[in-house]
Design an enzyme around this catalytic site. Sequence first.
Site, short mmCIF file in Angstrom:
data_model
loop_
_atom_site.label_atom_id
_atom_site.label_comp_id
_atom_site.label_asym_id
_atom_site.label_seq_id
_atom_site.Cartn_x
_atom_site.Cartn_y
_atom_site.Cartn_z
N GLY A 143 37.64 -10.39 -8.57
CA GLY A 143 38.00 -10.02 -7.21
C GLY A 143 38.42 -8.57 -7.10
O GLY A 143 37.81 -7.67 -7.68
N CYS A 144 39.49 -8.33 -6.34
CA CYS A 144 39.94 -6.97 -6.08
C CYS A 144 40.37 -6.23 -7.34
O CYS A 144 40.43 -5.00 -7.35
CB CYS A 144 41.09 -6.99 -5.07
SG CYS A 144 40.60 -7.54 -3.42
N ALA A 145 40.69 -6.96 -8.41
CA ALA A 145 41.10 -6.31 -9.66
C ALA A 145 39.91 -5.80 -10.47
O ALA A 145 40.09 -5.07 -11.45
CB ALA A 145 41.91 -7.29 -10.52
N GLY A 146 38.70 -6.16 -10.06
CA GLY A 146 37.53 -5.91 -10.89
C GLY A 146 37.18 -4.46 -11.12
O GLY A 146 36.62 -4.12 -12.16
N LEU A 350 45.12 -5.26 -8.01
CA LEU A 350 45.64 -6.62 -8.12
C LEU A 350 44.52 -7.59 -7.76
O LEU A 350 43.69 -7.30 -6.90
CB LEU A 350 46.81 -6.82 -7.16
CG LEU A 350 48.00 -5.87 -7.34
CD1 LEU A 350 48.96 -6.01 -6.17
CD2 LEU A 350 48.71 -6.15 -8.65
#
Length: 367
Positions: A143-146, A350
């Site tokens: 997700g956004c941490a990728g 995150l």
Amino acid sequence: MPRLLSVAHMDPPYEVKQDSVVEFAREIFAESYRDIDRLLTVFQNGNIKSRRFSKDLTWFQTPHSLAEKNDAYLETAEKLGTMVVIKCLRESTFLQSPIPYEEIDAIFFVSTTGMATPSMEARIMNKLPFRQTTKRIPIWGLGCAGGTSGLARACEYCKAYPEAKVLLIALELCSLTFQKGDLSKSNLVGTSLFSDGVACVCIGGDGASTESVQPTYRIPSCVDAQSTLKPNSLGVMGWDVKDDGLYVVFSRDIPSIVKNWVQSNVVSFLEKNELTLDEVEYFIAHPGGKKVLDAYVDAFSIPDEKTSYSRDVLRDHGNMSSATVLYVLENVMKEAATGTKKEWGLMTSLGPGFSSELLLLKWEETV
């Protein structure tokens, strides 16, 4: 230390102003909420002016099956992924000559918004003249941490293979996960926030050739990385997978988690590297939303302007999941490319897990 040789992004074809999405959302959600006008203020309060989508807004006015959405993902991702690789390997801000495809030893591909087997980097390799022996490392589910995590893994690869050059591609088509029949507040917030985008970074190890790099380019190096999983927090962020596709899970507690958990995580990471927050001049934060960036400011007692790179990307592009932080990185690298004397940068994202991803960067004078 591995070095970031080039970075580029590619905008999807349809630019949509936030005002247009407000009216679209009003039509979808009005029958379910009597206070729809109050709820729609989330669009204005998010400080997003425009976003890019892979389909025209009218496409989302009718329901689509999971198969239809994924077919659209495959078609658009292959096209945008190919284009962004070409752009990254020719980006004149950082390169005086193109980096040859045959010099790329591995491709990391990060995405969470579509499914592909064969994976997307294989499809891109069939479009461009990479070596047949180029390694493929697809990563799904971050997700956004990728963006930060993928870049950290690519840098670690280059530590293990110092003569290697590798690509990181982060590609997300969040709009294609939109569920017209999901009238939850999470989906309303997601509709106000998420968008589509793709970015690509070329990383080289210590022993990799830099002949293609501009001689005046101030090049950032990857110094250290850290991944931290918050126990018992699986429900904070992610997808619910149902028959007709992916349903967003998006907890309202994320800003408070930034304040209460991420702060100590970042401070301990910097202390390990004998640094303080005051010494971090480039704060390269994934702009998960205005409230998340505000929480960073409060948690770290930093001035608003330290998040200006992230706020600019949020304003002009929205939240493109993993790709977003690489847009921020690109803006920072372009500013730092020709003489700004700032030295230390911290990337932070995150994502589902719930997890924190950190990457410490240091700018050298020139290559």
